[in-house]
Design a protein around this motif. Structure first.
Motif, mmCIF file in Angstrom:
data_model
loop_
_atom_site.group_PDB
_atom_site.id
_atom_site.type_symbol
_atom_site.label_atom_id
_atom_site.label_comp_id
_atom_site.label_asym_id
_atom_site.label_seq_id
_atom_site.Cartn_x
_atom_site.Cartn_y
_atom_site.Cartn_z
ATOM 1 N N PHE A 223 11.231 -19.321 4.308
ATOM 2 C CA PHE A 223 10.430 -18.634 5.320
ATOM 3 C C PHE A 223 10.967 -18.849 6.734
ATOM 4 N N SER A 224 11.482 -20.058 7.036
ATOM 5 C CA SER A 224 11.978 -20.297 8.400
ATOM 6 C C SER A 224 13.216 -19.426 8.675
ATOM 7 N N LYS A 225 14.025 -19.201 7.640
ATOM 8 C CA LYS A 225 15.210 -18.345 7.791
ATOM 9 C C LYS A 225 14.770 -16.883 8.027
ATOM 10 N N ALA A 226 13.751 -16.460 7.273
ATOM 11 C CA ALA A 226 13.225 -15.094 7.451
ATOM 12 C C ALA A 226 12.633 -14.927 8.850
ATOM 13 N N GLN A 227 11.927 -15.950 9.319
ATOM 14 C CA GLN A 227 11.340 -15.889 10.670
ATOM 15 C C GLN A 227 12.418 -15.736 11.737
ATOM 16 N N GLU A 228 13.500 -16.461 11.559
ATOM 17 C CA GLU A 228 14.622 -16.393 12.504
ATOM 18 C C GLU A 228 15.251 -15.004 12.460
ATOM 19 N N SER A 229 15.468 -14.519 11.252
ATOM 20 C CA SER A 229 16.106 -13.219 11.046
ATOM 21 C C SER A 229 15.233 -12.064 11.567
ATOM 22 N N LEU A 230 13.901 -12.266 11.533
ATOM 23 C CA LEU A 230 12.962 -11.216 11.945
ATOM 24 C C LEU A 230 12.201 -11.642 13.208
ATOM 25 N N LYS A 231 12.889 -12.354 14.085
ATOM 26 C CA LYS A 231 12.193 -12.949 15.239
ATOM 27 C C LYS A 231 11.610 -11.919 16.208
ATOM 28 N N ASP A 232 12.073 -10.659 16.126
ATOM 29 C CA ASP A 232 11.526 -9.627 17.019
ATOM 30 C C ASP A 232 10.238 -9.009 16.474
ATOM 31 N N TYR A 233 9.802 -9.475 15.313
ATOM 32 C CA TYR A 233 8.642 -8.851 14.667
ATOM 33 C C TYR A 233 7.524 -9.864 14.422
ATOM 34 N N LYS A 234 6.304 -9.322 14.254
ATOM 35 C CA LYS A 234 5.150 -10.182 13.948
ATOM 36 C C LYS A 234 5.055 -10.384 12.445
ATOM 37 N N LEU A 235 5.080 -11.652 12.024
ATOM 38 C CA LEU A 235 4.960 -11.965 10.593
ATOM 39 C C LEU A 235 3.672 -12.739 10.335
ATOM 40 N N GLU A 236 3.094 -12.516 9.159
ATOM 41 C CA GLU A 236 1.890 -13.267 8.770
ATOM 42 C C GLU A 236 2.079 -13.808 7.377
ATOM 43 N N LEU A 237 1.820 -15.071 7.200
ATOM 44 C CA LEU A 237 2.008 -15.738 5.919
ATOM 45 C C LEU A 237 0.897 -15.374 4.948
ATOM 46 N N VAL A 238 1.272 -15.049 3.699
ATOM 47 C CA VAL A 238 0.297 -14.699 2.684
ATOM 48 C C VAL A 238 0.214 -15.753 1.585
ATOM 49 N N TYR A 239 1.382 -16.248 1.168
ATOM 50 C CA TYR A 239 1.440 -17.119 -0.014
ATOM 51 C C TYR A 239 2.694 -17.970 0.067
ATOM 52 N N GLY B 285 0.845 -1.195 0.000
ATOM 53 C CA GLY B 285 0.000 0.000 0.000
ATOM 54 C C GLY B 285 0.879 1.243 0.000
ATOM 55 N N SER B 286 0.402 2.305 0.614
ATOM 56 C CA SER B 286 1.115 3.585 0.509
ATOM 57 C C SER B 286 2.283 3.715 1.479
ATOM 58 N N GLY B 287 2.394 2.781 2.436
ATOM 59 C CA GLY B 287 3.517 2.852 3.378
ATOM 60 C C GLY B 287 3.248 3.809 4.527
ATOM 61 N N GLY B 288 4.328 4.238 5.177
ATOM 62 C CA GLY B 288 4.201 5.150 6.318
ATOM 63 C C GLY B 288 3.808 4.435 7.603
ATOM 64 N N GLY B 289 3.692 3.128 7.548
ATOM 65 C CA GLY B 289 3.249 2.337 8.703
ATOM 66 C C GLY B 289 2.497 1.130 8.188
ATOM 67 N N GLY B 290 1.641 0.574 9.033
ATOM 68 C CA GLY B 290 0.878 -0.598 8.617
ATOM 69 C C GLY B 290 1.778 -1.780 8.318
ATOM 70 N N TYR B 291 1.393 -2.549 7.308
ATOM 71 C CA TYR B 291 2.190 -3.717 6.945
ATOM 72 C C TYR B 291 3.285 -3.356 5.950
ATOM 73 N N ILE B 292 4.367 -4.126 6.024
ATOM 74 C CA ILE B 292 5.405 -4.112 5.005
ATOM 75 C C ILE B 292 5.352 -5.512 4.391
ATOM 76 N N LEU B 293 5.504 -5.591 3.085
ATOM 77 C CA LEU B 293 5.409 -6.883 2.408
ATOM 78 C C LEU B 293 6.797 -7.496 2.284
ATOM 79 N N GLY B 294 6.893 -8.783 2.597
ATOM 80 C CA GLY B 294 8.182 -9.467 2.527
ATOM 81 C C GLY B 294 8.140 -10.649 1.574
ATOM 82 N N PHE B 295 9.264 -10.899 0.923
ATOM 83 C CA PHE B 295 9.426 -12.071 0.050
ATOM 84 C C PHE B 295 10.657 -12.823 0.525
ATOM 85 N N THR B 296 10.571 -14.128 0.607
ATOM 86 C CA THR B 296 11.731 -14.905 1.044
ATOM 87 C C THR B 296 11.769 -16.263 0.339
ATOM 88 N N GLU B 297 12.991 -16.730 0.076
ATOM 89 C CA GLU B 297 13.145 -18.069 -0.510
ATOM 90 C C GLU B 297 13.096 -19.143 0.573
#
Length: 308
Positions: free
Chosen positions: A290-306, A276-288
Protein backbone atom coordinates in the motif's frame (compact mmCIF):
# COMPACT_ATOMS: atom_id res chain seq x y z
CA UNK A 1 -36.94 10.22 15.17
CA UNK A 2 -33.61 8.69 14.29
CA UNK A 3 -33.49 5.43 12.37
CA UNK A 4 -30.81 2.70 12.43
CA UNK A 5 -27.64 3.17 10.40
CA UNK A 6 -27.23 1.54 6.99
CA UNK A 7 -23.82 1.28 5.42
CA UNK A 8 -22.33 1.77 1.98
CA UNK A 9 -21.27 -1.28 -0.01
CA UNK A 10 -18.42 -2.20 -2.31
CA UNK A 11 -18.78 -4.74 -5.08
CA UNK A 12 -15.26 -6.16 -4.92
CA UNK A 13 -15.75 -8.36 -7.97
CA UNK A 14 -18.50 -8.91 -10.51
CA UNK A 15 -19.45 -5.49 -11.94
CA UNK A 16 -21.33 -5.99 -15.25
CA UNK A 17 -20.73 -9.75 -15.05
CA UNK A 18 -23.56 -10.15 -12.53
CA UNK A 19 -25.97 -8.61 -15.05
CA UNK A 20 -25.19 -11.66 -17.17
CA UNK A 21 -25.28 -14.16 -14.32
CA UNK A 22 -21.64 -14.62 -13.44
CA UNK A 23 -20.23 -14.47 -9.91
CA UNK A 24 -19.88 -11.43 -7.70
CA UNK A 25 -18.71 -10.57 -4.19
CA UNK A 26 -20.01 -7.53 -2.30
CA UNK A 27 -18.89 -6.31 1.13
CA UNK A 28 -20.29 -3.62 3.46
CA UNK A 29 -18.16 -0.48 3.73
CA UNK A 30 -18.63 1.09 7.15
CA UNK A 31 -16.78 4.34 6.45
CA UNK A 32 -19.97 5.73 4.85
CA UNK A 33 -23.47 5.42 6.24
CA UNK A 34 -26.96 6.87 6.28
CA UNK A 35 -30.03 6.99 8.56
CA UNK A 36 -33.56 8.37 8.47
CA UNK A 37 -33.96 11.47 10.63
CA UNK A 38 -36.57 14.13 11.28
CA UNK A 39 -36.12 17.87 11.52
CA UNK A 40 -38.56 20.69 12.17
CA UNK A 41 -36.75 22.98 9.74
CA UNK A 42 -36.08 21.50 6.31
CA UNK A 43 -33.37 23.36 4.43
CA UNK A 44 -30.53 22.60 2.03
CA UNK A 45 -29.73 18.87 1.84
CA UNK A 46 -32.50 17.83 4.23
CA UNK A 47 -35.07 19.70 2.10
CA UNK A 48 -33.83 18.08 -1.12
CA UNK A 49 -33.82 14.67 0.54
CA UNK A 50 -37.36 15.13 1.88
CA UNK A 51 -38.59 16.15 -1.61
CA UNK A 52 -36.92 13.09 -3.15
CA UNK A 53 -38.42 10.85 -0.47
CA UNK A 54 -41.87 12.19 -1.37
CA UNK A 55 -41.22 11.11 -4.99
CA UNK A 56 -40.08 7.72 -3.73
CA UNK A 57 -43.22 7.51 -1.57
CA UNK A 58 -45.36 8.15 -4.67
CA UNK A 59 -43.46 5.45 -6.56
CA UNK A 60 -43.92 2.93 -3.74
CA UNK A 61 -47.62 3.83 -3.37
CA UNK A 62 -48.16 2.98 -7.03
CA UNK A 63 -46.41 -0.40 -6.83
CA UNK A 64 -48.93 -3.13 -7.35
CA UNK A 65 -46.94 -6.09 -6.12
CA UNK A 66 -47.64 -9.31 -4.24
CA UNK A 67 -44.02 -9.27 -3.05
CA UNK A 68 -44.29 -6.51 -0.48
CA UNK A 69 -46.64 -3.95 1.07
CA UNK A 70 -45.83 -0.89 3.15
CA UNK A 71 -47.35 1.15 5.93
CA UNK A 72 -47.90 4.07 3.57
CA UNK A 73 -49.91 6.12 6.06
CA UNK A 74 -47.02 6.17 8.55
CA UNK A 75 -44.50 6.83 5.73
CA UNK A 76 -46.48 9.87 4.55
CA UNK A 77 -47.03 11.22 8.08
CA UNK A 78 -43.30 11.00 8.80
CA UNK A 79 -42.49 12.83 5.56
CA UNK A 80 -44.93 15.60 6.47
CA UNK A 81 -43.18 15.87 9.86
CA UNK A 82 -39.88 16.59 8.10
CA UNK A 83 -38.25 13.19 7.58
CA UNK A 84 -35.13 13.02 5.42
CA UNK A 85 -32.24 10.63 4.78
CA UNK A 86 -29.07 11.88 6.42
CA UNK A 87 -26.21 10.25 4.57
CA UNK A 88 -22.44 10.54 4.24
CA UNK A 89 -22.46 8.09 1.29
CA UNK A 90 -21.30 9.95 -1.85
CA UNK A 91 -23.83 9.80 -4.68
CA UNK A 92 -22.76 8.58 -8.12
CA UNK A 93 -19.64 6.97 -6.67
CA UNK A 94 -20.53 3.29 -7.01
CA UNK A 95 -20.75 2.61 -3.27
CA UNK A 96 -24.50 2.20 -2.92
CA UNK A 97 -26.02 5.52 -1.83
CA UNK A 98 -29.51 4.58 -3.06
CA UNK A 99 -29.08 1.06 -1.65
CA UNK A 100 -28.73 2.33 1.92
CA UNK A 101 -31.80 4.56 1.47
CA UNK A 102 -33.89 1.67 0.11
CA UNK A 103 -32.78 -0.57 3.00
CA UNK A 104 -33.77 2.06 5.57
CA UNK A 105 -37.25 2.56 4.04
CA UNK A 106 -37.87 -1.20 3.87
CA UNK A 107 -36.69 -1.61 7.45
CA UNK A 108 -39.02 1.10 8.76
CA UNK A 109 -42.18 0.72 6.66
CA UNK A 110 -42.41 -2.78 5.12
CA UNK A 111 -45.21 -4.94 6.48
CA UNK A 112 -44.17 -8.49 7.50
CA UNK A 113 -40.55 -7.68 6.74
CA UNK A 114 -37.83 -10.31 6.70
CA UNK A 115 -35.49 -9.38 9.53
CA UNK A 116 -31.74 -9.78 9.78
CA UNK A 117 -32.16 -11.91 12.92
CA UNK A 118 -34.03 -14.68 11.11
CA UNK A 119 -32.46 -17.80 9.72
CA UNK A 120 -31.70 -16.36 6.28
CA UNK A 121 -32.50 -19.21 3.91
CA UNK A 122 -31.70 -18.87 0.23
CA UNK A 123 -35.42 -18.32 -0.47
CA UNK A 124 -35.58 -15.45 2.03
CA UNK A 125 -32.46 -13.86 0.55
CA UNK A 126 -33.90 -14.10 -2.95
CA UNK A 127 -37.24 -12.64 -1.78
CA UNK A 128 -35.42 -9.71 -0.19
CA UNK A 129 -33.32 -9.21 -3.33
CA UNK A 130 -36.48 -9.20 -5.46
CA UNK A 131 -38.22 -6.65 -3.22
CA UNK A 132 -35.12 -4.43 -3.19
CA UNK A 133 -34.78 -4.71 -6.98
CA UNK A 134 -38.35 -3.47 -7.33
CA UNK A 135 -37.78 -0.59 -4.89
CA UNK A 136 -34.38 0.52 -6.20
CA UNK A 137 -35.57 0.54 -9.82
CA UNK A 138 -36.98 3.97 -8.95
CA UNK A 139 -33.40 5.30 -8.86
CA UNK A 140 -31.65 3.42 -11.68
CA UNK A 141 -34.36 2.30 -14.11
CA UNK A 142 -33.21 -1.28 -13.52
CA UNK A 143 -31.65 -2.67 -10.36
CA UNK A 144 -30.36 -6.06 -9.28
CA UNK A 145 -31.37 -5.29 -5.68
CA UNK A 146 -27.92 -6.29 -4.43
CA UNK A 147 -26.86 -2.90 -3.05
CA UNK A 148 -29.84 -2.58 -0.69
CA UNK A 149 -29.50 -6.26 0.26
CA UNK A 150 -25.88 -5.73 1.25
CA UNK A 151 -26.72 -2.58 3.17
CA UNK A 152 -29.72 -4.18 4.90
CA UNK A 153 -27.89 -7.31 6.03
CA UNK A 154 -24.50 -5.62 6.59
CA UNK A 155 -22.85 -8.90 5.59
CA UNK A 156 -20.51 -9.88 2.75
CA UNK A 157 -22.63 -11.51 0.02
CA UNK A 158 -21.45 -14.04 -2.53
CA UNK A 159 -23.43 -13.97 -5.76
CA UNK A 160 -23.11 -17.36 -7.46
CA UNK A 161 -25.84 -16.53 -9.99
CA UNK A 162 -29.11 -14.58 -10.07
CA UNK A 163 -30.88 -17.45 -8.32
CA UNK A 164 -28.09 -18.39 -5.94
CA UNK A 165 -26.81 -15.92 -3.37
CA UNK A 166 -25.46 -16.55 0.11
CA UNK A 167 -23.81 -14.71 3.00
CA UNK A 168 -20.04 -15.18 2.71
CA UNK A 169 -17.33 -15.35 5.32
CA UNK A 170 -14.33 -13.29 4.23
CA UNK A 171 -10.89 -13.70 5.81
CA UNK A 172 -10.36 -11.29 8.69
CA UNK A 173 -8.09 -8.37 7.92
CA UNK A 174 -4.40 -8.61 8.66
CA UNK A 175 -1.90 -5.87 9.33
CA UNK A 176 0.06 -6.70 6.21
CA UNK A 177 1.42 -4.50 3.40
CA UNK A 178 -1.26 -5.49 0.90
CA UNK A 179 -4.52 -3.59 0.56
CA UNK A 180 -7.74 -2.97 -1.30
CA UNK A 181 -8.33 0.77 -1.67
CA UNK A 182 -10.60 3.31 -3.34
CA UNK A 183 -9.19 5.85 -5.77
CA UNK A 184 -11.32 8.98 -6.07
CA UNK A 185 -11.80 10.02 -9.72
CA UNK A 186 -13.41 13.27 -8.47
CA UNK A 187 -16.07 12.86 -11.14
CA UNK A 188 -19.69 11.81 -10.68
CA UNK A 189 -20.60 8.59 -12.46
CA UNK A 190 -24.15 7.84 -13.63
CA UNK A 191 -25.27 4.23 -13.66
CA UNK A 192 -27.89 4.35 -16.42
CA UNK A 193 -25.73 5.64 -19.33
CA UNK A 194 -22.96 3.17 -18.43
CA UNK A 195 -25.38 0.23 -18.38
CA UNK A 196 -26.72 1.40 -21.78
CA UNK A 197 -23.18 1.35 -23.23
CA UNK A 198 -22.72 -2.15 -21.81
CA UNK A 199 -26.02 -3.39 -23.28
CA UNK A 200 -25.04 -2.02 -26.69
CA UNK A 201 -21.68 -3.78 -26.47
CA UNK A 202 -23.53 -7.01 -25.63
CA UNK A 203 -24.99 -6.96 -29.17
CA UNK A 204 -21.47 -7.72 -30.40
CA UNK A 205 -20.72 -11.46 -30.49
CA UNK A 206 -17.00 -10.94 -29.77
CA UNK A 207 -17.80 -8.89 -26.67
CA UNK A 208 -20.28 -11.51 -25.42
CA UNK A 209 -17.67 -14.25 -25.93
CA UNK A 210 -15.04 -12.20 -24.02
CA UNK A 211 -17.51 -11.62 -21.17
CA UNK A 212 -18.60 -15.25 -20.80
CA UNK A 213 -15.09 -16.65 -21.17
CA UNK A 214 -12.22 -14.32 -20.18
CA UNK A 215 -14.01 -11.83 -17.92
CA UNK A 216 -16.13 -14.36 -16.01
CA UNK A 217 -13.29 -16.85 -15.56
CA UNK A 218 -10.98 -14.12 -14.28
CA UNK A 219 -13.63 -12.71 -11.91
CA UNK A 220 -14.47 -16.18 -10.56
CA UNK A 221 -10.78 -16.89 -9.94
CA UNK A 222 -10.38 -13.58 -8.04
CA UNK A 223 -13.41 -14.34 -5.84
CA UNK A 224 -12.17 -17.85 -5.10
CA UNK A 225 -8.69 -16.55 -4.17
CA UNK A 226 -10.08 -13.74 -2.02
CA UNK A 227 -12.42 -16.01 -0.05
CA UNK A 228 -9.72 -18.65 0.44
CA UNK A 229 -7.08 -16.07 1.41
CA UNK A 230 -4.77 -17.07 -1.50
CA UNK A 231 -3.17 -13.63 -1.66
CA UNK A 232 -0.30 -14.45 -4.07
CA UNK A 233 -2.60 -16.05 -6.61
CA UNK A 234 -5.18 -13.27 -6.11
CA UNK A 235 -2.83 -10.55 -7.34
CA UNK A 236 -2.01 -12.49 -10.50
CA UNK A 237 -5.70 -12.87 -11.25
CA UNK A 238 -6.50 -9.23 -10.38
CA UNK A 239 -3.74 -8.08 -12.77
CA UNK A 240 -5.29 -10.19 -15.51
CA UNK A 241 -8.75 -8.79 -14.73
CA UNK A 242 -7.37 -5.23 -14.79
CA UNK A 243 -5.98 -5.84 -18.32
CA UNK A 244 -9.29 -7.33 -19.54
CA UNK A 245 -11.27 -4.35 -18.17
CA UNK A 246 -8.87 -1.78 -19.68
CA UNK A 247 -9.10 -3.44 -23.09
CA UNK A 248 -12.87 -4.07 -23.18
CA UNK A 249 -14.51 -1.50 -20.87
CA UNK A 250 -12.65 1.69 -21.87
CA UNK A 251 -15.81 3.86 -22.08
CA UNK A 252 -16.53 3.06 -18.42
CA UNK A 253 -13.08 4.28 -17.32
CA UNK A 254 -12.79 8.09 -17.12
CA UNK A 255 -10.36 9.28 -19.85
CA UNK A 256 -7.98 10.85 -17.33
CA UNK A 257 -7.40 7.40 -15.78
CA UNK A 258 -6.50 5.31 -18.83
CA UNK A 259 -2.79 6.07 -18.37
CA UNK A 260 -2.97 5.65 -14.57
CA UNK A 261 -4.58 2.25 -15.16
CA UNK A 262 -1.83 1.21 -17.61
CA UNK A 263 0.89 2.43 -15.25
CA UNK A 264 -0.33 0.09 -12.51
CA UNK A 265 -0.22 -2.93 -14.84
CA UNK A 266 3.26 -1.98 -16.11
CA UNK A 267 4.88 -1.25 -12.73
CA UNK A 268 2.93 -3.80 -10.63
CA UNK A 269 2.62 -1.07 -7.96
CA UNK A 270 -1.19 -1.51 -8.01
CA UNK A 271 -3.97 -2.88 -10.21
CA UNK A 272 -7.21 -1.03 -10.89
CA UNK A 273 -10.71 -2.26 -11.64
CA UNK A 274 -14.17 -0.74 -11.87
CA UNK A 275 -16.11 -0.06 -8.69
CA UNK A 276 -19.78 -0.25 -9.64
CA UNK A 277 -20.74 0.82 -13.15
CA UNK A 278 -17.79 3.18 -13.66
CA UNK A 279 -17.88 6.42 -15.64
CA UNK A 280 -16.61 8.30 -12.58
CA UNK A 281 -16.93 7.91 -8.84
CA UNK A 282 -14.51 5.51 -7.22
CA UNK A 283 -12.10 3.16 -8.94
CA UNK A 284 -11.12 0.09 -6.93
CA UNK A 285 -7.44 -0.64 -6.42
CA UNK A 286 -5.52 -3.71 -5.26
CA UNK A 287 -1.89 -3.58 -4.19
CA UNK A 288 0.66 -5.88 -2.58
CA UNK A 289 2.32 -2.84 -1.00
CA UNK A 290 0.00 0.00 0.00
CA UNK A 291 2.81 2.48 0.75
CA UNK A 292 4.23 1.90 -2.75
CA UNK A 293 0.77 2.44 -4.28
CA UNK A 294 0.35 5.64 -2.24
CA UNK A 295 3.67 6.94 -3.55
CA UNK A 296 2.83 5.97 -7.12
CA UNK A 297 -0.63 7.62 -6.85
CA UNK A 298 0.39 10.57 -4.69
CA UNK A 299 -1.60 13.04 -6.83
CA UNK A 300 -4.85 11.24 -6.03
CA UNK A 301 -7.10 10.69 -3.00
CA UNK A 302 -6.98 7.10 -1.77
CA UNK A 303 -9.13 5.43 0.88
CA UNK A 304 -8.28 2.15 2.55
CA UNK A 305 -10.91 -0.59 2.38
CA UNK A 306 -9.23 -3.83 3.43
CA UNK A 307 -5.75 -4.98 4.54
CA UNK A 308 -4.00 -8.22 3.63
Amino acid sequence: MKGPLFYAKILLFGEYGIIKDSKGLAIPFNAYRGALKTTEVLEGNSKTSNENLFKFYNYISALNSDLVSFNLKEFKTDLEKGMYFDSSIPQGYGVGSSGALVASIYDKYANNKITVLENLTRDKLLSLKEVFSLMESFFHGKSSGLDPLNSYLSLPILINSKENIEPAGIPSQKEGKGAVFLLDSEQIGETEPMVSIFMNKMKNEGFRKMLSEEFSASTDACIEDFLQGNVKSLFGNVKNLSKIVLKNFKPMIPDAFHKVWEKGIKTNDYYLKLCGSGGGGYILGFTEDFSKAQESLKDYKLELVYRF
